[in-house]
Enzyme design. Structure first.
Site, PDB file in Angstrom:
ATOM      1  N   HIS A 153      23.335   1.298 -23.149  1.00  0.00           N
ATOM      2  CA  HIS A 153      22.120   0.799 -23.916  1.00  0.00           C
ATOM      3  C   HIS A 153      22.549   0.919 -25.354  1.00  0.00           C
ATOM      4  CE1 HIS A 153      21.387   5.069 -24.643  1.00  0.00           C
ATOM      5  NE2 HIS A 153      20.688   4.685 -25.749  1.00  0.00           N
TER       6      HIS A 153
HETATM    7  C1  UD1 Z   1      16.363   4.609 -28.874  1.00  0.00           C
HETATM    8  C2  UD1 Z   1      17.166   5.355 -30.033  1.00  0.00           C
HETATM    9  C3  UD1 Z   1      18.533   5.720 -29.472  1.00  0.00           C
HETATM   10  C4  UD1 Z   1      18.313   6.167 -28.017  1.00  0.00           C
HETATM   11  C5  UD1 Z   1      17.461   5.502 -26.849  1.00  0.00           C
HETATM   12  C6  UD1 Z   1      17.282   6.368 -25.542  1.00  0.00           C
HETATM   13  C7  UD1 Z   1      16.875   4.720 -32.237  1.00  0.00           C
HETATM   14  C8  UD1 Z   1      17.472   4.101 -33.504  1.00  0.00           C
HETATM   15  N1  UD1 Z   1      17.501   4.577 -30.990  1.00  0.00           N
HETATM   16  O1  UD1 Z   1      17.261   3.170 -28.605  1.00  0.00           O
HETATM   17  O2  UD1 Z   1      19.036   6.636 -30.142  1.00  0.00           O
HETATM   18  O3  UD1 Z   1      19.612   6.764 -27.243  1.00  0.00           O
HETATM   19  O4  UD1 Z   1      16.359   5.291 -27.696  1.00  0.00           O
HETATM   20  O5  UD1 Z   1      16.659   5.329 -24.790  1.00  0.00           O
HETATM   21  O6  UD1 Z   1      15.748   5.489 -32.393  1.00  0.00           O
HETATM   22  N2  UD1 Z   1      11.871  -1.306 -25.155  1.00  0.00           N
HETATM   23  C9  UD1 Z   1      10.920  -1.456 -23.911  1.00  0.00           C
HETATM   24  N3  UD1 Z   1       9.899  -0.274 -23.701  1.00  0.00           N
HETATM   25  C10 UD1 Z   1      10.183   0.789 -24.192  1.00  0.00           C
HETATM   26  C11 UD1 Z   1      10.862   1.044 -25.302  1.00  0.00           C
HETATM   27  C12 UD1 Z   1      11.815   0.048 -25.568  1.00  0.00           C
HETATM   28  O7  UD1 Z   1      10.938  -2.309 -23.157  1.00  0.00           O
HETATM   29  O8  UD1 Z   1       9.446   1.804 -23.878  1.00  0.00           O
HETATM   30  C13 UD1 Z   1      12.792  -2.362 -25.240  1.00  0.00           C
HETATM   31  C14 UD1 Z   1      12.260  -3.399 -26.446  1.00  0.00           C
HETATM   32  O9  UD1 Z   1      12.546  -4.469 -26.193  1.00  0.00           O
HETATM   33  C15 UD1 Z   1      12.780  -2.470 -27.679  1.00  0.00           C
HETATM   34  C16 UD1 Z   1      14.236  -2.137 -27.156  1.00  0.00           C
HETATM   35  O10 UD1 Z   1      13.878  -1.712 -25.984  1.00  0.00           O
HETATM   36  O11 UD1 Z   1      12.688  -3.523 -28.870  1.00  0.00           O
HETATM   37  C17 UD1 Z   1      14.694  -1.174 -28.019  1.00  0.00           C
HETATM   38  O12 UD1 Z   1      13.940   0.087 -28.242  1.00  0.00           O
HETATM   39  P1  UD1 Z   1      14.198   1.081 -29.566  1.00  0.00           P
HETATM   40  O13 UD1 Z   1      13.390   2.334 -29.517  1.00  0.00           O
HETATM   41  O14 UD1 Z   1      14.265   0.173 -30.522  1.00  0.00           O
HETATM   42  O15 UD1 Z   1      15.541   1.556 -29.316  1.00  0.00           O
HETATM   43  P2  UD1 Z   1      16.366   2.135 -28.033  1.00  0.00           P
HETATM   44  O16 UD1 Z   1      17.521   0.996 -27.988  1.00  0.00           O
HETATM   45  O17 UD1 Z   1      15.592   2.501 -27.012  1.00  0.00           O
END
Ligand code: UD1
Length: 369
Positions: free
Chosen positions: A207
């Site tokens: 991811h």
């Molecule tokens: C975040 C953390 C990362 C961790 C990861 C574990 C930061 C900078 N990154 O990254 O260190 O390893 O979590 O999962 O804080 N989304 C959903 N549903 C959710 C959450 C996210 O659909 O419940 C999708 C959305 O499109 C979102 C994308 O995932 O924009 C990324 O989510 P985000 O929280 O920005 O970062 P992660 O890649 O999950």
């Protein structure tokens, strides 16, 4: 005197298993506490299932910040968290790991002069292109108590000029959760649910923006998986970010046709522990999984150029392989042919980290009274 409760902050999936043991320990000691969820992760399978599996109650406070750019997400957590701190006047806040919610809450505490403890302090990948590295450096520079999982963490902090009294080595709290739940995970039905046979299989998680947001890197990894899948089935529970990118890049067909691939959505905590503890090897770009595989003695190939957790390489079962197709394939073949070094479990990864942290927190809040 600061009369308020301890605030425990969680935001994203890797935070939940780090707070659960501490929540339980503080509860046992009858320390008033507020469990606060920023809402950075909000899907049931990225959040709620972990509360259920880890036996955590519904958060006392839910900020509901959701997804967004780094600036928006961090800023939204700060705005909401500041109000909560002003309202509850906490004696101390505990933040964990390196996600955006971690640094946002640490910043608010620093400005409001609320003591802040950082669990998993001192880890460094020395790669500032990783958003988490920025979060780690900033959080450690402003938090009051730096709770480290391993000696390399202490060393990194010393090298940054952190004074000795702020550094406390407590061990790895995620391993508390792992050891506590490994028996329960045996009741999981995930193998049946996904149609996994008794034959050896590998688990894959992916991811990181550097792997999945960059189409070339993603394609290099897929090419490696096409070869590895010929030799061992690969179980791939997919992060929402990765699913989004696959759709964006039009890679659905290619991913689905990796030989022997088993695709699923994100797995809950107990299901995932059941999956990895029975696996032959793990391929991942996650931070926590490098540690869980070391604790379980399962070979791990880390699809990154570096790690902030070098102890998993030096003492554990981890190998850094980057996203080069050939290196991933040859490293997987090494494991499949049995040519692997066995590791050992690092010191203080013993299931008692929450107790050590609770001792430090209690000492800190009673010295403020
Ligand atoms: C975040 C953390 C990362 C961790 C990861 C574990 C930061 C900078 N990154 O990254 O260190 O390893 O979590 O999962 O804080 N989304 C959903 N549903 C959710 C959450 C996210 O659909 O419940 C999708 C959305 O499109 C979102 C994308 O995932 O924009 C990324 O989510 P985000 O929280 O920005 O970062 P992660 O890649 O999950």
């Amino acid at each position: 005197m600061r009369p308020g409760p301890v605030i425990l902050v969680v935001g994203a999936r890797p935070n939940f298993m780090k707070i659960a043991p501490l929540y339980e320990e503080l509860k046992k000691r009858k320390i008033p506490q507020i469990l606060l969820h920023t809402g950075q992760h909000y899907d049931d399978n990225m959040s709620q299932v972990f509360f259920d599996d880890l036996g955590m109650p519904k958060p006392d406070v839910y900020l509901g910040v959701g997804s967004g750019s780094h600036a928006r997400q961090t800023a939204n957590v700060m705005v909401e968290f500041e109000d909560i701190c002003i309202k509850h006047n906490p004696s101390i806040a505990v933040v964990v790991g390196d996600v955006n919610s971690t640094v946002a809450c640490a910043l608010v505490c620093a400005k409001l002069c609320i003591p802040c403890a950082h669990v998993e302090a001192g880890l460094r990948s020395f790669d500032r292109k990783m958003p988490e590295e920025i979060n780690r450096i900033i959080t450690d520079s402003i938090a009051d108590i730096l709770l480290t999982p391993s000696p390399d963490g202490d060393e990194n902090l010393r090298n940054e000029g952190v004074s000795e009294e702020r550094i406390k080595r407590v061990g790895n709290i995620m391993i508390d959760s792992l050891l506590k739940n490994i028996e329960r995970s045996k009741k999981s039905t995930i193998h049946n649910d996904l149609g996994i046979s008794n034959d050896p299989y590998a688990v894959l998680t992916l991811h990181r923006p550097s792997n999945v947001d960059d189409e070339e890197s993603f394609r290099r990894i897929l090419a490696a998986l096409e070869s590895v899948g010929e030799k061992i089935p690969i179980v791939f529970p997919m992060h929402p970010r990765t699913k989004n990118r696959i759709e964006e890049f039009g890679l659905e067909q290619r991913v689905a046709s990796i030989p022997n691939i088993v695709l699923s959505g994100p797995a809950g905590y107990l299901d995932f522990m059941a999956l990895i503890s029975n696996s032959h090897m793990v391929l991942t770009d996650s931070g926590g999984l490098q540690e869980e595989t070391t604790a379980l003695g399962i070979p791990c190939l880390t699809l990154r150029e570096n790690t902030e957790r070098p102890i998993t390489v030096n003492e554990g079962t981890n190998k850094i392989v980057g996203n080069d197709t050939g290196i991933i394939i040859s490293s997987a073949e090494e494991i499949l042919s049995g040519r692997i070094e066995t590791g050992r479990v690092p010191e203080l990864w013993d299931g008692r980290t929450a107790i050590r942290i609770a001792d430090i927190i209690v000492e800190r809040i009673t010295s403020q009274e």
